[in-house]
Structures are given as structure tokens and as C-alpha cells.
Design an enzyme around this catalytic site. Structure first.
Site, PDB file in Angstrom:
ATOM      1  CG  HIS A   9      -1.806   1.094   1.451  1.00 56.26           C
ATOM      2  ND1 HIS A   9      -3.085   1.125   0.936  1.00 56.26           N
ATOM      3  CD2 HIS A   9      -1.658   2.254   2.133  1.00 56.26           C
ATOM      4  CE1 HIS A   9      -3.690   2.240   1.296  1.00 56.26           C
ATOM      5  NE2 HIS A   9      -2.844   2.964   2.021  1.00 56.26           N
ATOM      6  CG  ASP A  48      -0.255   5.643   2.540  1.00 53.58           C
ATOM      7  OD1 ASP A  48      -1.470   5.539   2.311  1.00 53.58           O
ATOM      8  OD2 ASP A  48       0.374   4.885   3.313  1.00 53.58           O
ATOM      9  CG  HIS A  57      -4.608   5.819   0.344  1.00 51.80           C
ATOM     10  ND1 HIS A  57      -4.538   5.778   1.720  1.00 51.80           N
ATOM     11  CD2 HIS A  57      -5.644   6.649   0.046  1.00 51.80           C
ATOM     12  CE1 HIS A  57      -5.485   6.550   2.230  1.00 51.80           C
ATOM     13  NE2 HIS A  57      -6.162   7.098   1.240  1.00 51.80           N
ATOM     14  N   GLY A  68       1.102   8.189   9.459  1.00 49.11           N
ATOM     15  CA  GLY A  68       1.058   6.871  10.073  1.00 49.11           C
ATOM     16  C   GLY A  68       1.157   7.014  11.589  1.00 49.11           C
ATOM     17  N   GLY A  75      -4.254   2.909  12.026  1.00 47.68           N
ATOM     18  CA  GLY A  75      -4.290   2.343  13.380  1.00 47.68           C
ATOM     19  C   GLY A  75      -4.643   0.869  13.429  1.00 47.68           C
ATOM     20  CB  SER A 113       3.304   2.232  12.847  1.00 46.48           C
ATOM     21  OG  SER A 113       1.935   2.346  13.111  1.00 46.48           O
TER      22      SER A 113
END
Ligand code: DX5
Ligand code: ZN
Length: 222
Positions: free
Chosen positions: A31, A33, A64, A142, A175, A196
Site C-alpha cells: 500500500h 500513500d 492510495h 502513520g 491504526g 507502523s
């Protein structure tokens, strides 16, 4: 549901992206970003870097886009060979045209919603899409805490997708960790971005595998 784990490299070593992708062989997609400091208050990377990464990995690339003027920029990512391109509905002026353009270029088309954006106004659009991404933090960074207030929207989106009866993925982003993935599966999500939680660990691939097993356990129980 087919459970998919799509780690975000936002908090990985961005100077060695190809190396970081190679550390998560069990992932279903990577993914990526893209941020422009207009749609979100952060700046990451754009199409040239994605084009270069494409040459270094055969893993599915899940883009994304957290950018303004997304109708203008998104097709370039599909043309670069990215298998999935996600635009924010809040940033698109012509989402039907854009989704069709992405699919015509051979990519999956996905629509993302900020936490405070309702899904209901976009019900008629779902048939044009391959995935809905529900943000479970405010997009931009993140390492933020999961917003439980998004759970009812995950449930309502799952109900709309079931009603439609087509194979759309329902992705959650923000999250996601061992502490939060179970309530997302129970609410109906099937595709999980974790940044993370994966790249903060010594063995990122072990986290990918553990998250998948945890999600599958809940999925088979609901
Ligand atoms: C945030 C990005 C996320 C982010 C997730 O705006 O869209 O993909 O990297 O990071 P974690 O899992 O740390 O919340
Ligand atoms: Zn993301």
C-alpha cells in the site's frame, strides 16, 4: 470473506523501498500513500517514484492517493501498471468518469472516504468500483490511534456491498494492529492496511502472517 493484508510503507525506509517491499513477501499487496500537502497536511512521493518501484517488484501495488485534483493525476498511476488505484471521493469532481478511466487502463478502481464522510450518498457509485477504503484515522500520517467511531460505517458499508452482491473489497486504513483488527473483521472489513504495526516490528513478514491468522480466526467465527 477473503482476508487480505496490504502493508503501508509510509513508516518504512523510503530510501530503500524495493528492499522494504522484499521484507513482506506474505503481503497481498503493498500500500503506497501518495500525499501532496493540499488534500492532507503532509508530502510524500508521486508518480516517478511509483514508476521506478514498479520495475523492482511484481507485488500488487495498491496506490492510495491523498491528493487534490485527483481526476487529473490518478490515471497516470494505472497507466504505470499499478493494479489498484484509490482516489478520495472528497477530492474527485467526476468519480464515475474517473473509475471508468482507471478500469479501462487495466487497474482496479477504489474510492476512499475520510472518517467523517458518510457512505450512503455514494451507494449508486459502488457498482463502478472494485474496492471501498474507509479511513479509520484522519488521513495524513502513520502511527495514529484507530477511531472506533468508524466501526458503524464499516458495518453499514458491508451491508451495502452485500446488497449489491458484487465482489468488492472493503479496506480499512489507519491504526490497524493486533489490538484493532478483530473489531474491523467483525464489522465486515476484509482488506487491512497496517503501517507502523508491520514496519515498526523487527520481522515485518511475521506481523503480516500473524495479522492474517488473527483476522481469519475472527472471520470464521462471525
Ligand atoms: C495515513 C495512511 C496510512 C498509514 C497507516 O494517512 O493512509 O496508510 O500509513 O499507518 P498506520 O498503520 O501506522 O496507522
Ligand atoms: Zn493509506
Amino acid at each position: 470473506m477473503g482476508i487480505k493484508i496490504t502493508p503501508s510503507i509510509l513508516n518504512a525506509d523510503l530510501a530503500d523501498l524495493a528492499g522494504e517491499v522484499a521484507r513482506i513477501p506474505s503481503a497481498d499487496a503493498v500500500h503506497l500513500d501518495v500525499m501532496d500537502n493540499r488534500f492532507v497536511p503532509n508530502l510524500t512521493f508521486g508518480l516517478p517514484l511509483i514508476e521506478n518501484l514498479r520495475a523492482h517488484t511484481s507485488m500488487m501495488m495498491d496506490i492510495h492517493l491523498m491528493i487534490a485534483d485527483v481526476d487529473r493525476w490518478a490515471p497516470g498511476f494505472a497507466a504505470a501498471g499499478c493494479e489498484s488505484v484509490t482516489f478520495h471521493i472528497e477530492a474527485s469532481d467526476a468519480p464515475v468518469k474517473l473509475a471508468r478511466e482507471l478500469r479501462a487502463l487495466g487497474s482496479r478502481a477504489a474510492m476512499a472516504l475520510r472518517p467523517a464522510t458518510a457512505i450512503e450518498p455514494y451507494e449508486d457509485l459502488l457498482g463502478e468500483l472494485d474496492m471501498v477504503l474507509l479511513m479509520t484515522v484522519e488521513p495524513g500520517f502513520g502511527g495514529q490511534s484507530f477511531l472506533d467511531l468508524c466501526l458503524p460505517k464499516i458495518r453499514r458499508t458491508r451491508a451495502l456491498l452485500d446488497k449489491l452482491g458484487k465482489e468488492l473489497w472493503l479496506q480499512v486504513d489507519g491504526g490497524i494492529s493486533a489490538d484493532t483488527i478483530e473489531r474491523c473483521v467483525a464489522a465486515g472489513a476484509d482488506t487491512f492496511v497496517a503501517g507502523s504495526a508491520v514496519f515498526g516490528a523487527d520481522d515485518p513478514d511475521a506481523v503480516v502472517q500473524a495479522l492474517r491468522e488473527q483476522a481469519l480466526r475472527v472471520d470464521s467465527a462471525v
